[in-house]
Design a protein around this motif. Sequence first.
Motif, PDB file in Angstrom:
ATOM      1  N   ASP A  15       7.848  36.214  20.608  1.00  0.00           N
ATOM      2  CA  ASP A  15       8.446  37.469  21.054  1.00  0.00           C
ATOM      3  C   ASP A  15       9.733  37.237  21.841  1.00  0.00           C
ATOM      4  N   SER A  16      10.374  36.085  21.625  1.00  0.00           N
ATOM      5  CA  SER A  16      11.623  35.768  22.325  1.00  0.00           C
ATOM      6  C   SER A  16      12.707  36.787  22.000  1.00  0.00           C
ATOM      7  N   ILE A  18      16.066  38.432  20.787  1.00  0.00           N
ATOM      8  CA  ILE A  18      16.992  38.217  19.661  1.00  0.00           C
ATOM      9  C   ILE A  18      18.353  38.763  20.065  1.00  0.00           C
ATOM     10  N   CYS A 293      22.112  35.953  27.645  1.00  0.00           N
ATOM     11  CA  CYS A 293      20.824  35.689  27.005  1.00  0.00           C
ATOM     12  C   CYS A 293      19.716  35.505  28.045  1.00  0.00           C
ATOM     13  N   SER A 297      15.795  37.659  29.015  1.00  0.00           N
ATOM     14  CA  SER A 297      14.576  36.903  28.723  1.00  0.00           C
ATOM     15  C   SER A 297      13.824  36.550  30.012  1.00  0.00           C
ATOM     16  N   LEU A 382      12.249  30.598  13.940  1.00  0.00           N
ATOM     17  CA  LEU A 382      12.805  31.695  14.759  1.00  0.00           C
ATOM     18  C   LEU A 382      14.324  31.536  14.890  1.00  0.00           C
ATOM     19  N   ASP A 384      17.064  33.302  14.693  1.00  0.00           N
ATOM     20  CA  ASP A 384      17.936  34.222  15.430  1.00  0.00           C
ATOM     21  C   ASP A 384      17.447  34.479  16.851  1.00  0.00           C
ATOM     22  N   HIS A 385      16.318  33.882  17.231  1.00  0.00           N
ATOM     23  CA  HIS A 385      15.749  34.093  18.559  1.00  0.00           C
ATOM     24  C   HIS A 385      16.366  33.119  19.573  1.00  0.00           C
TER      25      HIS A 385
END
Length: 498
Positions: A15-16, A18, A293, A297, A382, A384-385
């Motif tokens: 669930d990182s 994007i 980013c 997060s 993943l 694009d994460h």
Amino acid sequence: MHMSDETIAQYGLADSFIPPYPHRYTERLSVWKRIELGSKNLLATFREYDFQNKRIKQSFLGQTLHVCNQPEGVRETLHQQAAAFEKKSPVQRHTLEPLLGDGLFVSDGRTWAERRKIVAPIVHGRRVDTFAPIMSDVAAEWCQQWEKAGDGATLDVLFEMGELTAEIISRTIFGAKLGRENTQQIIAGFAAYQKSIQVLDWLTLLNLPDWLPRLRSPRTLRARNKVHRVIDDIMRRFQAGDVDERAVIRSLFEARDADGRPLTKTAIRNEAIVIFMAGHETTANTLAWAFYCVSQSPRVQERLKAEFDSVLGGRTPELSDVANLVYTRAVVEETLRLYPPVPLLGREATAKGTLLGNEVNPGDILIVAPWLLQRNRDIWSLPDHFVPERFVPSIAQRPNKYANIPFASGPRVCPGMTFALTEATICLAALLQHFDVRLQDGLEVETDCRLTLRPTSPLSMTIHRRSPAPAGMGAATVSAVADTSAGAVLAREHDSAQ
């Protein structure tokens, strides 16, 4: 690279966050549509399919274009056939020549070979122990400035990082404090140049000779002149003895070519601007993307805070701390994977070559695309994460060196790679240790790529003070050793490419 389902589940990575990227079309695009999209954002021309395509070959207006999106293609072209693919593409040459002249980034042949011998030692990783104290000093000064701005202050973090890195590069390479007035001139000049330069001009697209003059707008020329004035002033101050005599810029003045002649004043300025652009603009963009980013997060924020409290405990990071700032460095490397500062490496073939079974003829254009390669579906989990854990040695295997090339690859690999990684790690840790940085409510961040890949400006964020725990009291356990750290691995790869 690929991480196992168990690793992804164990660290809660699925669930990182994007972060943004340009719209990806699924349908075929005409040449004219690609030109229209590329004139505004070079990365908007790629379709969803291109991120898995092993190679792209397209011909238009008498020109053949090859796009490489595979590690084996990087090795085949930029390493095994480096001589055939040394020359920069016409688009890169013509967009950068007004600013850089025949500087290292755009030159080729004998000029490139001679200048590389002069410039590479100036910014080489072996000098990092000399440069790191200056990085720490400037980072500490920025912490003080943010403290004075006040809790909850709104700042343009892209501009802030531009000033920070400009000050570091000036002191480390040119031996002079720039001051806010000059750093603002440099940043404004680079930004205005990128916005105004015509990236895809018709003379180049029609493959017309280099000697035909490309018309430049008054805005582009004013932006170029703004940058040149600051660099010229630094050079005058150096020649007048008004800067640190130990400044490594001295190497440019003392250098001699193969015939024993010194560099001309113009050549010195061109190489000085290349060093400044490479050391300031690209790292500033990386830091700005990293702040953004991280702000999105919570998982990454918590891991960073634990690492800062464990390793630093309120101290300004120094070079000896970098090997232990394992997660911080992973954040930097993951940011570089997602947002490589130069996302498309253009080359013009000067001899017959090959790319994954396709013949490449002299005059063809090769694009080695970190933007595609570093998000390739067949290579990365993943893709694009935002997942810094993929660069933590104890969690994931080190990526193939041909699959992750944010500093280019082969003989033209960026000589300042270790400098940039060290600088970004120290600056990110210094500032995020003391401040939570949050995106301004309602702000939509997008990619802006005409020359380098930067977030749309202004990148308005609010800064909020936090109190670090005393040294040794953090929750994190630091288990990395310098020799096995990602930074050390990169440094060794870099040294082997010289």
